[in-house]
Design an enzyme around this catalytic site. Sequence first.
Site, short mmCIF file in Angstrom:
data_model
loop_
_atom_site.label_atom_id
_atom_site.label_comp_id
_atom_site.label_asym_id
_atom_site.label_seq_id
_atom_site.Cartn_x
_atom_site.Cartn_y
_atom_site.Cartn_z
N GLN A 26 -10.47 7.46 -25.99
CA GLN A 26 -11.19 8.18 -27.44
C GLN A 26 -12.41 7.58 -27.59
O GLN A 26 -12.49 6.48 -27.65
CB GLN A 26 -10.16 7.87 -28.47
N SER A 27 -13.33 8.62 -27.82
CA SER A 27 -14.76 8.42 -27.98
C SER A 27 -15.01 7.65 -29.44
O SER A 27 -14.78 8.74 -30.44
CB SER A 27 -15.44 9.58 -27.54
N SER A 54 0.88 -1.23 -0.06
CA SER A 54 -0.14 -0.10 0.00
C SER A 54 0.99 1.36 0.05
O SER A 54 0.51 2.33 -0.26
CB SER A 54 -1.03 -0.06 1.10
N ARG A 99 -1.12 -10.04 -16.10
CA ARG A 99 -1.20 -9.95 -17.70
C ARG A 99 -0.01 -10.16 -18.45
O ARG A 99 -0.09 -10.11 -19.58
CB ARG A 99 -1.73 -8.71 -18.24
#
Length: 247
Positions: A126-127, A92, A212
């Site tokens: 990015q839309s 943490s 990952r």
Amino acid sequence: MNVKLIAHTKLSDEFIAEIEDTYLKPHTPDGKVNHRAAIALIAIRTCYSPMKPSEILPSESGKYFGSAASDGEGGAESDRLFRHIIRSKHTSTLEHITYTFAVEGVSRALLAQLTRHRIGFSYSVQSQRYVRFSSEDKSGGFDYVTPPSVNEDSERFRVFDVVMNDLQAAYDELRALGVPAEDARMVLPNAAACNLVMTVNLRALLEFYAKRRAGSGAQWEIADLSEKLREEVAKVDPWTAKFFECP
């Protein structure tokens, strides 16, 4: 895919001005201190020290940055402390260190996987609603990511490429028929490329990498992203490199 580190946590100019000449330069081997390492030291030692956080670096920079590691594993005493924190899972204390990345040319399929990581991550994406992807728009149409399993075979690539071109044509036609971009985007595929800005703290990034990285069972694109993120961080903070190796 392009990944670039564009910002990271730094000590404040005011704090540096107070302590640099008296404490930092004389007590570090090259007269410099890594900002993120200094912040990690302050956070870690605050948990165990009777001193105030603002007093720790002036008082202990010589001990931790100017002395060899007492555990015999190399580096400075600060590296020994960071190793201890990782091994004891007191991570943490690493949440105070953040990195901001420009991530460019990744698929919407990757985005769906990436945004499952929420704690410690912030995204600006990015839309497809506000950015128009017709062939006649500034974008010139949508870019797309081709999987290696498709690229390696000419017939597979042909099928894939035909589909991408057909989807572009469908998007263009829908827009020409007056369908708004926010609805026409429904025909865009998971392969459609996008760009994003991502900020993540060091603890979350280490946990992300463990899940990952290549060899973890992750899909190739997000595994590639994890390696690029690691490389960007290690460039500016070499002291973190060994911690990405931990399972």
